[in-house]
Design a protein around this motif. Structure first.
Motif, PDB file in Angstrom:
ATOM      1  N   ASN A 462      -6.846 -27.270 -41.097  1.00 64.67           N
ATOM      2  CA  ASN A 462      -7.395 -25.977 -41.499  1.00 64.67           C
ATOM      3  C   ASN A 462      -8.834 -25.873 -41.011  1.00 64.67           C
ATOM      4  OD1 ASN A 462      -4.933 -25.602 -42.781  1.00 64.67           O
ATOM      5  ND2 ASN A 462      -5.736 -26.197 -44.797  1.00 64.67           N
ATOM      6  N   PHE A 463      -9.286 -24.658 -40.801  1.00 66.41           N
ATOM      7  CA  PHE A 463     -10.624 -24.471 -40.250  1.00 66.41           C
ATOM      8  C   PHE A 463     -11.190 -23.128 -40.705  1.00 66.41           C
ATOM      9  CE2 PHE A 463      -7.618 -22.689 -37.281  1.00 66.41           C
ATOM     10  CZ  PHE A 463      -8.220 -21.540 -36.793  1.00 66.41           C
ATOM     11  N   ARG A 464     -12.503 -23.003 -40.600  1.00 63.28           N
ATOM     12  CA  ARG A 464     -13.226 -21.807 -41.032  1.00 63.28           C
ATOM     13  C   ARG A 464     -13.995 -21.224 -39.861  1.00 63.28           C
ATOM     14  NH1 ARG A 464     -16.938 -21.556 -46.379  1.00 63.28           N
ATOM     15  NH2 ARG A 464     -14.836 -21.218 -47.222  1.00 63.28           N
ATOM     16  N   LEU A 465     -14.002 -19.869 -39.804  1.00 61.58           N
ATOM     17  CA  LEU A 465     -14.794 -19.150 -38.818  1.00 61.58           C
ATOM     18  C   LEU A 465     -15.798 -18.262 -39.540  1.00 61.58           C
ATOM     19  CD1 LEU A 465     -12.193 -17.987 -36.128  1.00 61.58           C
ATOM     20  CD2 LEU A 465     -13.954 -19.710 -35.884  1.00 61.58           C
ATOM     21  N   LYS A 466     -17.005 -18.178 -39.012  1.00 60.45           N
ATOM     22  CA  LYS A 466     -18.043 -17.300 -39.527  1.00 60.45           C
ATOM     23  C   LYS A 466     -18.503 -16.386 -38.401  1.00 60.45           C
ATOM     24  CE  LYS A 466     -19.979 -20.209 -43.190  1.00 60.45           C
ATOM     25  NZ  LYS A 466     -21.221 -20.828 -43.711  1.00 60.45           N
ATOM     26  N   SER A 467     -18.536 -15.072 -38.695  1.00 54.47           N
ATOM     27  CA  SER A 467     -18.959 -14.103 -37.698  1.00 54.47           C
ATOM     28  C   SER A 467     -20.008 -13.187 -38.338  1.00 54.47           C
ATOM     29  CB  SER A 467     -17.774 -13.268 -37.205  1.00 54.47           C
ATOM     30  OG  SER A 467     -18.195 -12.329 -36.235  1.00 54.47           O
ATOM     31  N   ASN A 506      -8.199 -17.624 -46.658  1.00 48.90           N
ATOM     32  CA  ASN A 506      -9.248 -17.000 -47.461  1.00 48.90           C
ATOM     33  C   ASN A 506     -10.050 -16.076 -46.554  1.00 48.90           C
ATOM     34  OD1 ASN A 506     -11.003 -16.555 -49.724  1.00 48.90           O
ATOM     35  ND2 ASN A 506     -12.501 -17.898 -48.725  1.00 48.90           N
ATOM     36  N   LEU A 507     -10.459 -14.908 -47.105  1.00 48.65           N
ATOM     37  CA  LEU A 507     -11.266 -13.955 -46.346  1.00 48.65           C
ATOM     38  C   LEU A 507     -12.334 -13.383 -47.267  1.00 48.65           C
ATOM     39  CD1 LEU A 507     -11.823 -12.259 -43.785  1.00 48.65           C
ATOM     40  CD2 LEU A 507     -10.195 -10.553 -44.705  1.00 48.65           C
ATOM     41  N   ASN A 508     -13.536 -13.293 -46.778  1.00 48.74           N
ATOM     42  CA  ASN A 508     -14.629 -12.747 -47.568  1.00 48.74           C
ATOM     43  C   ASN A 508     -15.693 -12.207 -46.621  1.00 48.74           C
ATOM     44  OD1 ASN A 508     -15.905 -11.976 -49.868  1.00 48.74           O
ATOM     45  ND2 ASN A 508     -16.694 -14.003 -50.399  1.00 48.74           N
ATOM     46  N   VAL A 509     -16.399 -11.137 -47.072  1.00 48.06           N
ATOM     47  CA  VAL A 509     -17.532 -10.585 -46.346  1.00 48.06           C
ATOM     48  C   VAL A 509     -18.717 -10.585 -47.305  1.00 48.06           C
ATOM     49  CG1 VAL A 509     -18.493  -8.621 -45.088  1.00 48.06           C
ATOM     50  CG2 VAL A 509     -16.056  -9.157 -44.885  1.00 48.06           C
ATOM     51  N   GLU A 510     -19.831 -11.145 -46.882  1.00 50.49           N
ATOM     52  CA  GLU A 510     -20.985 -11.283 -47.754  1.00 50.49           C
ATOM     53  C   GLU A 510     -22.249 -10.866 -47.001  1.00 50.49           C
ATOM     54  OE1 GLU A 510     -21.156 -15.300 -49.077  1.00 50.49           O
ATOM     55  OE2 GLU A 510     -19.261 -15.208 -50.197  1.00 50.49           O
ATOM     56  N   ILE A 524     -16.499 -14.466 -43.428  1.00 46.40           N
ATOM     57  CA  ILE A 524     -16.064 -15.850 -43.628  1.00 46.40           C
ATOM     58  C   ILE A 524     -14.551 -15.837 -43.746  1.00 46.40           C
ATOM     59  CG2 ILE A 524     -16.233 -17.897 -45.085  1.00 46.40           C
ATOM     60  CD1 ILE A 524     -18.912 -16.827 -46.094  1.00 46.40           C
ATOM     61  N   ALA A 525     -13.867 -16.494 -42.778  1.00 46.92           N
ATOM     62  CA  ALA A 525     -12.399 -16.505 -42.752  1.00 46.92           C
ATOM     63  C   ALA A 525     -11.905 -17.933 -42.605  1.00 46.92           C
ATOM     64  CB  ALA A 525     -11.885 -15.637 -41.608  1.00 46.92           C
ATOM     65  N   ASP A 526     -11.044 -18.385 -43.528  1.00 48.75           N
ATOM     66  CA  ASP A 526     -10.410 -19.716 -43.461  1.00 48.75           C
ATOM     67  C   ASP A 526      -8.995 -19.531 -42.963  1.00 48.75           C
ATOM     68  OD1 ASP A 526     -12.714 -20.788 -44.520  1.00 48.75           O
ATOM     69  OD2 ASP A 526     -11.992 -20.718 -46.594  1.00 48.75           O
ATOM     70  N   PHE A 527      -8.623 -20.298 -41.909  1.00 55.53           N
ATOM     71  CA  PHE A 527      -7.311 -20.162 -41.271  1.00 55.53           C
ATOM     72  C   PHE A 527      -6.504 -21.460 -41.416  1.00 55.53           C
ATOM     73  CE2 PHE A 527     -10.001 -17.101 -39.101  1.00 55.53           C
ATOM     74  CZ  PHE A 527      -9.206 -15.988 -39.044  1.00 55.53           C
ATOM     75  N   HIS A 528      -5.215 -21.296 -41.338  1.00 57.27           N
ATOM     76  CA  HIS A 528      -4.312 -22.446 -41.399  1.00 57.27           C
ATOM     77  C   HIS A 528      -4.329 -23.194 -40.058  1.00 57.27           C
ATOM     78  CE1 HIS A 528      -0.485 -24.661 -41.877  1.00 57.27           C
ATOM     79  NE2 HIS A 528      -0.707 -24.535 -43.188  1.00 57.27           N
ATOM     80  N   ARG A 529      -4.047 -24.487 -40.112  1.00 54.31           N
ATOM     81  CA  ARG A 529      -4.096 -25.315 -38.900  1.00 54.31           C
ATOM     82  C   ARG A 529      -3.073 -24.906 -37.843  1.00 54.31           C
ATOM     83  NH1 ARG A 529      -2.152 -28.656 -43.042  1.00 54.31           N
ATOM     84  NH2 ARG A 529       0.036 -29.222 -42.901  1.00 54.31           N
ATOM     85  N   ASP A 530      -2.069 -24.119 -38.238  1.00 52.32           N
ATOM     86  CA  ASP A 530      -1.024 -23.737 -37.280  1.00 52.32           C
ATOM     87  C   ASP A 530      -1.584 -22.926 -36.113  1.00 52.32           C
ATOM     88  OD1 ASP A 530       0.765 -25.010 -38.863  1.00 52.32           O
ATOM     89  OD2 ASP A 530       1.568 -23.205 -39.822  1.00 52.32           O
ATOM     90  N   ILE A 531      -2.690 -22.216 -36.312  1.00 55.77           N
ATOM     91  CA  ILE A 531      -3.239 -21.374 -35.239  1.00 55.77           C
ATOM     92  C   ILE A 531      -4.592 -21.927 -34.759  1.00 55.77           C
ATOM     93  CG2 ILE A 531      -2.029 -19.269 -35.924  1.00 55.77           C
ATOM     94  CD1 ILE A 531      -4.576 -18.366 -37.329  1.00 55.77           C
TER      95      ILE A 531
END
Length: 568
Positions: A462-467, A506-510, A524-531
């Motif tokens: 699993n991994f997280r992206l921040k934009s 998980n998805l959130n905007v702050e 802030i978006a947390d994605f499953h390891r499948d992608i």
């Protein structure tokens, strides 16, 4: 345990050369070459040789008779009561004549038989000078070396003798001619008598030199007449070698290998039958038995090899083997401290212990077995085991393995990002190399230690992206509440529209910060390891969603501004 064998390599090379180009029967073969008449000679050559040989023998016999007569005359003069000085001169002359007679007799036998009587003298074979404590050991080796160089030394000595006599013979002839001239010119009978005596003496000297020259030439011709090419000589020596010493060396090697592998077989059977060898934590006495059995195996195999040479009676090879062993032990004495530390490691008493964790070449390993070769394992690598000489672990310290401690930051098929910016899927990881494949098919390879040094970030768990995106300060009143909620709802809809919703954990905007020109929001978006393979595409998608949200809700996107204040 490693030995500084390079120090005795020159000795090994010399000994091997001796073995290769010499054999027990080489001295006999040389004697036959020097003294026997080849069967393939023509009849004319044999006749000429025998004629020359007979003439030389006749000259020697005549000279021998003259010497015997002179000895008798000198003995008669010594019986008279001459002056003391004359008596000493006559005694010296008598000794000189006897020595000449002895040499002539030896030369006569040499020419007649082609043999040197010294080879039948047993005492002369033992005329050896060396340190008393190693004389018996070194004597066979030095005798073989001496015998191996006998022929070239004899040829060189005879060439020197021929050159010496050839230079002296003309001088003796000139002396005789000069005396003849003086005799013809002399008028005093007493002077003629004295000159006649002097002429007789120089005539004998000339005859002696002539005879010695004939003998030296004959011996030199005998030595050089059957000279073979290097290929033929080597072929002959090799044939004799493998018939004699080659067999002894082979038996010695077989004896060593047989005893060594027999005891290793016994060791293997013992380990399989004794339950203490099968346990993960082997007791100390088991390790001690292994070390002692290994030492005994080496000693027994070496003793069997030496005993084989002793039984075969090959003292030359036996001497070489003993000298080699002594040299190896003498060289190994300098590393005694190292060997002691290695034995401690094998006995599990050193700085590295079995079933503990070490770091070797920057890679973590578990110590699986400590013996002459240490066995290390890392279940995350392929192959998972390596074998090292025990000496490689002398300066390494082990520690217990943590309960949940990882052995490697990734596995095969994991997606990772390295600190140098490279992103790819792990397709191979071994103790030496790690290979990644990037999107598009480019392969990137790292040494394993360098790969670990780049702090790989594993996205396959699993991994997280921040934009981050910014809006204008005109929306300052709603940027921490309404705008954030609207942006989250809009981006969620876009993720569902693109088919990513089921992979979003998980998805959130702050609200992130108030910049110099903009109010910054972060997705802030947390994605499953499948992608994990779509890491770059998702990062770009979040940026696109933020721009589309600004367009949809009319949020101005600011740009960097420069404010100029006019001075009064």
């Amino acid at each position: 345990m490693k030995t500084k064998i390079y120090r005795i390599l020159p000795v090994i090379a010399i000994l091997f050369a001796i073995l290769l180009f010499h054999s027990p029967t080489s001295s006999i073969a040389q004697t036959e070459t020097l003294t026997s008449v080849p069967a393939m000679k023509s009849t004319e050559s044999l006749v000429d040789q025998h004629t020359s040989q007979a003439e030389t023998l006749a000259n020697l016999l005549q000279y021998k008779s003259e010497l015997e007569k002179q000895i008798e005359d000198t003995k008669k003069l010594l019986k008279k009561p001459p002056h003391q000085m004359d008596k000493e001169a006559l005694a010296a002359k008598l000794n000189d004549l006897k020595q000449q007679l002895h040499n002539v007799s030896q030369n006569f036998i040499k020419v007649a038989t082609g043999l040197d009587l010294a080879i039948f003298n047993e005492d002369s074979q033992h005329n050896f000078v060396w340190q008393e404590e190693v004389e018996t050991l070194v004597r066979p080796l030095l005798q073989e070396l001496k015998e191996m160089t006998k022929r070239p030394r004899q040829i060189e000595r005879l060439k020197s003798r021929v050159a010496y006599f050839e230079s002296r013979l003309p001088r003796a002839e000139e002396a005789v001619k000069s005396i003849d001239t003086l005799i013809a010119a002399a008028k005093s009978p007493a002077l003629k008598t004295e000159l006649g005596t002097l002429r007789a003496d120089f005539e004998k000297r000339k005859t002696n030199i002539d005879n010695q020259l004939d003998v030296a030439r004959f011996e030199l011709a005998e030595l050089t007449k059957d000279k073979q090419s290097f290929y033929e000589s080597t072929k002959k020596v090799m044939a004799v070698f493998f018939k004699s010493r080659g067999k002894n060396i082979l038996l010695s090697i077989l004896a060593f290998a047989g005893v060594f592998f027999f005891f290793r077989f016994v060791d293997k059977v013992f380990k399989k039958s004794h339950p203490a060898f099968k346990t993960k934590e082997r007791p100390f006495y088991i390790r001690l038995i292994e070390v002692l059995l290994l030492i005994f195996t080496v000693i027994a195999a070496t003793s069997a090899s030496l005993f084989t040479l002793y039984i075969s009676g090959d003292w030359f090879l036996l001497s070489i083997a003993i000298i080699f062993i002594i040299g190896a032990l003498w060289t190994a004495r300098e590393g005694f401290t190292r060997y002691y530390e290695q034995v401690k490691l094998i006995l599990n008493l050193g700085s590295v212990r079995e079933n503990e964790r070490i770091t070797y070449n920057g890679v973590p390993w578990q110590v699986d077995r400590l013996a002459l070769f240490a066995k290390l394992k890392n279940p995350a690598l392929d192959p998972s085991r390596i074998r090292l000489p025990i000496g490689k672990l002398e300066n390494v310290v082990s520690r217990p393995v943590g309960k949940n401690e990882p052995w490697f930051p990734c596995m095969i098929d994991d997606w990772v990002i390295l600190s140098d910016g490279v992103r790819g899927k792990v397709v191979s990881q071994s103790p030496d190399m790690v290979e990644l494949v990037q999107r598009g098919g480019t392969y990137v390879t790292y040494q394993t230690s360098d790969f670990l040094g780049l702090n790989p970030k594993n996205m396959s768990r699993n991994f997280r992206l921040k934009s981050v995106f910014g809006i204008d300060y005109a929306h300052q009143a709603d940027c921490t509440s309404g705008i954030v909620a609207q942006a989250k709802e809009f981006i969620a809809a876009k993720l569902e529209e693109d088919g990513y919703t089921e992979h979003v954990l998980n998805l959130n905007v702050e609200f992130e910060s108030a910049g110099a020109s903009s109010l910054n929001l972060v997705i802030i978006a947390d994605f499953h390891r499948d992608i994990a393979a779509l890491y770059g595409r998702l990062q770009r998608a979040l940026q696109r969603y933020s721009v589309e949200a600004c367009t949809n809700f009319g949020w101005g996107i600011p740009f960097d501004q420069i404010v100029v204040h006019k001075a009064e």
